[in-house]
Design a protein around this motif. Structure first.
Motif, mmCIF file in Angstrom:
data_model
loop_
_atom_site.group_PDB
_atom_site.id
_atom_site.type_symbol
_atom_site.label_atom_id
_atom_site.label_comp_id
_atom_site.label_asym_id
_atom_site.label_seq_id
_atom_site.Cartn_x
_atom_site.Cartn_y
_atom_site.Cartn_z
ATOM 1 N N VAL A 161 1.135 -0.998 -0.293
ATOM 2 C CA VAL A 161 0.281 -0.044 -0.277
ATOM 3 C C VAL A 161 0.810 0.882 0.156
ATOM 4 O O VAL A 161 0.246 2.295 -0.563
ATOM 5 C CB VAL A 161 -0.899 0.004 1.243
ATOM 6 N N ASP A 162 1.671 0.859 0.950
ATOM 7 C CA ASP A 162 2.799 2.240 1.159
ATOM 8 C C ASP A 162 3.525 1.934 -0.331
ATOM 9 O O ASP A 162 3.367 4.150 -0.683
ATOM 10 C CB ASP A 162 4.070 1.690 2.323
ATOM 11 N N ARG A 163 3.371 1.947 -1.115
ATOM 12 C CA ARG A 163 4.576 1.601 -2.758
ATOM 13 C C ARG A 163 3.324 1.608 -3.347
ATOM 14 O O ARG A 163 3.866 1.696 -4.825
ATOM 15 C CB ARG A 163 5.533 1.275 -2.965
ATOM 16 N N LEU A 164 2.206 1.947 -3.619
ATOM 17 C CA LEU A 164 1.050 1.220 -3.982
ATOM 18 C C LEU A 164 2.015 1.985 -5.803
ATOM 19 O O LEU A 164 1.351 2.293 -6.462
ATOM 20 C CB LEU A 164 0.036 1.744 -3.738
ATOM 21 N N LEU A 165 1.760 3.852 -5.018
ATOM 22 C CA LEU A 165 1.886 4.524 -6.282
ATOM 23 C C LEU A 165 2.633 4.820 -6.199
ATOM 24 O O LEU A 165 3.676 5.859 -6.857
ATOM 25 C CB LEU A 165 0.850 5.630 -6.123
ATOM 26 N N ARG A 166 4.222 4.339 -6.041
ATOM 27 C CA ARG A 166 5.670 4.510 -6.062
ATOM 28 C C ARG A 166 6.247 3.977 -7.257
ATOM 29 O O ARG A 166 7.087 4.097 -8.115
ATOM 30 C CB ARG A 166 6.193 4.992 -4.731
ATOM 31 N N GLY A 167 5.828 2.826 -6.562
ATOM 32 C CA GLY A 167 6.547 1.878 -7.063
ATOM 33 C C GLY A 167 8.204 1.453 -7.712
ATOM 34 O O GLY A 167 9.228 2.567 -7.025
ATOM 35 N N VAL B 18 6.476 11.552 12.558
ATOM 36 C CA VAL B 18 5.627 12.597 13.839
ATOM 37 C C VAL B 18 4.535 11.761 14.067
ATOM 38 O O VAL B 18 3.787 11.999 15.060
ATOM 39 C CB VAL B 18 5.508 13.887 13.081
ATOM 40 N N TRP B 19 4.233 10.535 13.487
ATOM 41 C CA TRP B 19 2.543 10.495 13.780
ATOM 42 C C TRP B 19 2.336 9.450 14.801
ATOM 43 O O TRP B 19 3.404 9.065 15.096
ATOM 44 C CB TRP B 19 2.203 9.340 12.243
ATOM 45 N N GLY B 20 1.538 9.642 15.408
ATOM 46 C CA GLY B 20 1.346 8.801 17.296
ATOM 47 C C GLY B 20 1.267 7.252 16.735
ATOM 48 O O GLY B 20 0.862 6.327 17.101
ATOM 49 N N ARG B 21 0.737 7.091 16.091
ATOM 50 C CA ARG B 21 -0.237 6.138 15.314
ATOM 51 C C ARG B 21 -1.306 6.196 13.464
ATOM 52 O O ARG B 21 -1.727 7.051 13.399
ATOM 53 C CB ARG B 21 -1.819 5.605 16.064
ATOM 54 N N ILE B 22 -0.916 5.377 12.794
ATOM 55 C CA ILE B 22 -1.644 4.990 11.506
ATOM 56 C C ILE B 22 -2.523 4.407 11.901
ATOM 57 O O ILE B 22 -2.758 2.966 11.973
ATOM 58 C CB ILE B 22 -0.312 5.012 10.854
ATOM 59 N N GLU B 23 -3.667 3.916 11.427
ATOM 60 C CA GLU B 23 -4.481 3.279 10.726
ATOM 61 C C GLU B 23 -4.767 3.384 9.065
ATOM 62 O O GLU B 23 -5.203 3.756 8.878
ATOM 63 C CB GLU B 23 -6.221 3.473 11.541
ATOM 64 N N GLU B 24 -4.994 2.073 9.462
ATOM 65 C CA GLU B 24 -5.379 1.693 7.335
ATOM 66 C C GLU B 24 -6.037 0.204 6.888
ATOM 67 O O GLU B 24 -6.698 -0.389 7.719
ATOM 68 C CB GLU B 24 -4.661 1.244 6.909
ATOM 69 N N GLN B 25 -6.747 0.663 6.581
ATOM 70 C CA GLN B 25 -7.958 -0.041 6.220
ATOM 71 C C GLN B 25 -7.876 -1.062 4.863
ATOM 72 O O GLN B 25 -7.579 0.203 3.376
ATOM 73 C CB GLN B 25 -9.992 0.580 6.485
#
Lengths: 419, 257, 420
Positions: free
Chosen positions: B39-45, B170-177
């Motif tokens: 997901v993280d690299r989805l649009l970078r590849g 910087v984020w305290g938490r990330i949520e992904e669906q």
């Protein structure tokens, strides 16, 4: 033999006219006391300014890479071996004159939080040393200063905390270009928040532990500045000279006195000195006037007295000499009394410092540094001697006038007067 | 816990990788890692070229930009604006540690040092961080599955990512669906350390582009300003294009097409 | 009363007959007066110099902004909102106020300046080159090159910024700034001059442009500005003037905020109050010493006259008569001295006020509390201080003469005469 007689006459004359003698010498006593008081206060203020100034800046003596002063870049730093060499040699040279010293590693970077990204100046410091060196801990508003063993802790200013929207305990990220050329991030948490009252500092200065900085920036053991605090500002010049001889030919090292590393402080000191100079000149003029006036007025009432002296067989010169001796005696006793009074008054009432804080709320900026509004007077032997000498000279010179009048009297005419 | 999961992972992997796609199989840590990384690299590849439109709405202005984007890994990227006409040709080049901007109106190129990269990318609600960040999300965060099941008729996983102890994020938490069926992300929510939602990234418009299934549309909404948003839409997207590092040059930065 | 007139004449004659004594006493008083008034003038001068250096450089003594502009300085929050306001009318309204000397409009933007490979962040300030010099001395600090001209895309930067950019006069500088429509405003500017204010925060960070050039760069309508800077007659009176202006402008229905420099630069205001404190003490000391000198002289002088008083008493004068004589002597003496004192003091004050002593050979300038201090000895004079000083010394001389006179009248004439 005559001399002894003349001396006795002079002393007796002083003793018999107590009120006149006291009043005449009062001007000198008060004037001298006042000078001692204000000069020692001025010296104290001067000390305070320099002391605060160098603590916030780079100490009395700073050791840096020659190009660092103008560039302020990480690349112009002192490497580990230079840091060790320089700090050892300096401690050797300065010995007991040294109060403490600190290493600092500084870099320009970016501080980012969830809310904003702000350009900052990051300084890696040694928490224990830094705490005794600078007064930054005293400006603490919230949280605590850095401590030994801290790793990911940052000490930031109130304005920066506001812009990043962070509080004590919150995380944010520092980003900067490291020694390898890469841009890397470093996580930190707010350990404490300070307020210096200087907007530029409150917005952009961050203290982190120097070990953390060295690891992050890949500069083991390095430092941008080594700052040394001396016992007294007057020791600076000789210290700088000695260290320059020993260190500067070696590698890329530059030894600086505070006048160079903190030019704004140096200029502010000059303002203070100039203001002082003006004030004391005027004060001195008024004191001189008071002394002169007192002496001259008292002479007016002594024509008969002078005449009597001459009628008793003293020559004109001798009469004049007696009067002169009187003046001299008065002057010297006034000198002693004046110094004592001045020292007693100043030390007795203000030895713990003259507190200016009634006039303002907290510390204030002066030449880019913060000053505490309490001034502890310092007695400089040099200043006291100069003041005393000046007053005594004025007193002595003033005594010449009555002496002259006394010697040039027409005795017969003088006897006609009742005084 | 992790070691246990790793062992199980090996076992399952031996059986059938395809089982991952079945709705009811438990998700192992390592493959969850792959999903999140994906997901993280989805649009970078590895390398890609895309045609995008970005619509930004703020309190004071709204605008729409058409751009062409090339990327090679995370070290290199080139963005060129095509519309509006008065900004056509404006371009940003990232090559290694250096970032350059080309300004067609004055025909000049300026070098932007990292410390001057102001927060937002091209005035949008994306940050420079989002686009030029080099480290991978999986390196900086630990994750766990916080929910598995049906949301509005769709089978999904919800992951909770917490930063690793010393990760510079910087984020305290990330949520992904993520949708189980096609491993497509539906949304990502970014929280600060106090647990407050700061921004939401919403994905939609799923279709096949450049041979892969991708969400063609991304919406960023800041939590504190609900009237503001940025929508990024891909019209074209190709992967594994033939570009190498030499493509990401200053000369190409200045080229108009 | 007939007696009164007599004592006056006696007083006058006493003074006249003992010219030397009168002269000595009077000169003491006169020069003491000079010293005290001069000290007050110098310290006031230093204070005003400090304030004006802080305000006349760039701030102005009073500023007007849109209500919601400070402290974030969001570029969209111009005076009068998105529509702005008719600048000519607005500025004229402000300038027409009694205490206002001049007003100048400004706009601000944050952006980048780029020259060759160097890029620096900068605070862009758009000014009106015609109006600005009436409010601030900023444009006069241009040390190399020349000030701006409108409409030619010219830019001024601080000497330190120019160094960091590696630019020289005539160089082209790319100015990039986020504009009001969200795009990146950019344009080429020519560096026509560099300034040296002595304040690093300004010299390292500011870029000055013509107001209309900046507005164009940032896609802002010419009616939109962020700030009006105002200079007033008396800097120390700024808070009151700001208040008056605020009331006046509330009629225009523009939601504005009017601030005095005391609000905008609290650290400068603190500096001023500290200096005030120092000066207060200093003046007390000087004045105290002067008064003491006068008192001392009078005391000695009058004590020496015990015999004289005794004679007068022996001749039949009532004790009160002597008292009156001495008081009247004091009054006349005081007045003569003060007149003489004023005659010496005022020319000196006026001369120093108009041609202040320049100390630049002795020390260079620097910044204090965010203000730049140029080493010039300046003198300010007001009505109050000479009057207060004069009254104080006057009273001192009378009181100091009265005490010994009174003592003298209590002693029986015979004893006093026998004493000598």
């Amino acid at each position: 033999m005559r001399l002894m007689v003349l001396l006795k006459l002079a002393m007796r004359s002083v003793g018999r006219n107590v009120r006149r003698s006291i009043l005449t010498s009062l001007a000198m006593v008060l004037g001298l006391a006042l000078l001692v008081f204000s000069r020692s206060l001025a010296e104290g203020a001067y000390d305070e300014m320099i002391d605060s100034g160098v603590r916030m800046g780079s100490g009395h003596i700073a050791i840096q890479n020659p190009e660092y002063l103008t560039s302020r870049k990480l690349e112009h730093r002192l490497e580990e071996e230079v840091v060790n060499l320089a700090s050892e040699m300096t401690q050797d040279v300065l010995k007991e004159s040294l109060v403490t010293w600190v290493p600092r590693l500084a870099v320009d970077g970016l501080a980012s939080s969830t809310a904003a990204a702000v350009p900052v100046r990051i300084e890696g410091v040694d928490p224990d040393r830094e705490r005794t060196f600078s007064n930054i801990e005293g400006q603490l508003q919230d949280g605590r200063y850095l401590e030994v063993g801290d790793r990911l802790h940052a000490y930031i200013g109130t304005e920066l905390a506001q812009r990043l929207d962070v509080q004590v305990g919150n995380r944010f990220v520092l980003t900067a270009q490291t020694a390898t050329g890469d841009v890397e991030g470093q996580l930190v948490r707010v350990a404490g928040i300070f307020q210096m009252g200087i907007p530029e500092v409150d917005q952009s200065l961050i203290h982190i532990p120097i070990d953390t900085a060295r690891e992050w920036l890949h500069t083991p053991g390095a430092a941008s500045t080594l700052a040394f605090l001396l016992k007294g500002a007057e020791l600076t010049d000789i210290g700088v000279e000695t260290l320059q001889l020993k260190l500067e030919n070696e590698r890329k090292i530059r030894v600086l006195g505070w006048q160079e590393s903190s030019p704004e402080l140096a200029a502010a000191i000059r303002l203070d000195s100039t203001g002082n100079y003006i004030f004391h000149s005027i004060l001195l003029a008024i004191i001189a006037l008071a002394i002169l006036n007192a002496v001259m007025i008292s002479v007016l009432g002594r024509r008969r007295e002078f005449g009597v002296l001459q009628a008793m067989g003293l020559t004109g010169v001798e009469t004049g000499f007696v009067v002169f001796l009187e003046g001299l005696f008065l002057t010297f006793t006034s000198g002693v009394a004046g110094i004592s009074a001045g020292l007693l008054f100043t030390w007795g009432l203000f030895r713990d410092g003259l507190d200016f804080s009634i006039f303002m709320e907290d510390g204030l900026e002066f030449g880019g540094q913060i000053m505490e509004p309490i001034i502890i007077p310092r007695f400089s032997v040099e200043q006291i001697l100069i003041s005393t000498l000046v007053i005594l000279s004025i007193g002595t010179i003033s005594s010449l006038y009555p002496a002259l009048r006394a010697s040039k009297l027409d005795v017969a005419e003088a006897m006609k007067f009742e005084q | 816990m992790r070691r246990y999961q790793t062992v199980r992972t090996l076992v399952i992997q031996l059986l059938n990788t395809a089982l991952l796609l079945l709705l009811s199989s438990p998700l192992q840590a390592q493959t969850a890692r792959e999903i999140i990384d994906r997901v993280d690299r989805l649009l970078r590849g590895e390398s890609s070229r895309g045609q995008i439109t970005m619509e930004i709405t703020t309190e004071h202005w709204s605008r729409s930009l058409d751009m062409e984007v090339w990327s090679l890994g995370v070290e290199h990227s080139l963005v060129r604006v095509q519309s509006p006409a008065r900004e056509e040709g404006t371009a940003t080049l990232k090559a290694g540690q250096e970032v350059w901007n080309y300004l067609p109106r004055v025909d000049r190129t300026i070098k932007v040092p990292p410390s001057l990269m102001m927060g937002s990318w091209m005035g949008s609600h994306f940050t420079n961080d989002d686009l030029v960040k080099e480290s991978r999300i999986v390196d900086d965060y630990d994750f766990e599955i916080s929910f598995e099941g049906e949301r509005e008729g769709v089978e999904v996983w919800e992951f909770q990512l917490t930063p690793r102890p010393e990760a510079p994020v910087v984020w305290g938490r990330i949520e992904e669906q993520v949708r189980k069926a096609d491993l497509m992300p539906t949304w990502i929510r970014y929280y600060d350390e106090d647990g407050d939602l700061v921004r939401t990234l919403t994905f939609s418009g799923y279709r096949t582009m450049g041979g892969r299934l991708v969400p063609a549309s991304m919406l960023v909404t800041p939590a504190d300003k609900p009237e503001e948003q940025t929508v990024l839409t891909y019209h074209e997207l190709d992967f594994d294009i033939s570009v190498d590092e030499s493509f990401f040059s200053l000369r190409n930065l200045r080229a108009r097409r | 009363m007939a007696h009164d007139r007599l004592w006056w004449r006696v007083a006058w004659r006493n003074l006249w007959r003992n010219r030397l004594r009168t002269l000595i006493t009077a000169s003491g008083l006169a020069f003491g007066y000079l010293g005290a008034v001069l000290m007050v003038g110098l310290s006031d001068g230093m204070l005003v110099e400090l304030i004006e250096n802080g305000t006349r450089l760039m701030l102005g003594e009073v500023q007007v902004h849109s209500e919601d502009y400070l402290p974030e300085r969001n570029m969209h929050r111009t005076i009068g909102g998105y529509e702005g306001t008719d600048l000519e009318i607005f500025l004229n309204q402000i300038s027409s106020q009694e205490d206002v000397t001049a007003a100048a409009p400004r706009a601000y933007g944050g952006g980048l300046l780029s020259s060759g490979e160097e890029t620096q962040a900068a605070l862009l300030m758009g000014i009106d080159p015609d109006r600005e010099p009436h409010v601030t001395t900023l444009l006069s600090r241009v040390v190399r090159g020349r000030p701006l001209v409108t409409g030619a895309n010219e830019i001024l930067v601080g000497d330190e910024m120019a160094e960091q950019l590696g630019s020289v006069l005539g160089d082209e500088i790319v100015v990039v700034a986020p504009s009001s429509d969200g795009s990146m405003g950019n344009d080429l500017f020519t560096l026509v001059g560099t300034f040296d204010t002595g304040i690093p925060a300004i010299d390292q960070n500011y870029g000055l442009l013509a107001l209309s050039d900046l507005q164009f760069l940032m896609a802002m309508d010419p009616a939109r500005i962020h700030e009006v800077a105002i200079t007033v007659g008396n800097a120390q009176d700024s808070p009151r003037i700001a208040e008056t202006l605020r009331e006046f402008l509330s009629d225009t229905e523009l939601p504005v905020q009017v601030s005095s420099w005391t609000d905008l630069r609290p650290e400068l205001a603190e500096m001023v109050s500290l200096m005030n404190a120092f000066h207060f003490i200093v003046v007390i000391i000087i004045f105290g010493m002067a008064a003491f000198g006068v008192a001392n002289t009078m005391l000695i002088g009058t004590f020496e006259r015990r015999r004289e008083f005794a004679v007068v008493r022996a001749l039949g004068t009532a004790p009160i008569g002597i008292g009156q004589t001495v008081v009247y002597e004091g009054i006349v003496l005081g007045m003569i001295s003060l007149v003489a004192g004023s005659l010496i003091t005022w020319p000196i004050l006026v001369w120093l006020h108009n041609s202040p002593i320049d100390l630049t050979q002795v020390t260079s300038g620097f910044s204090v509390g965010g203000a730049q201090w140029r080493p010039v000895l300046r003198v300010e004079y007001s009505i109050e201080s000479p009057i207060v000083a004069g009254l104080g010394l006057f009273l001192t001389s009378i009181l100091a003469a009265v005490y010994p006179a009174w003592k003298a009248t209590r002693v029986l004439p015979a004893d006093a005469l026998a004493d000598r």
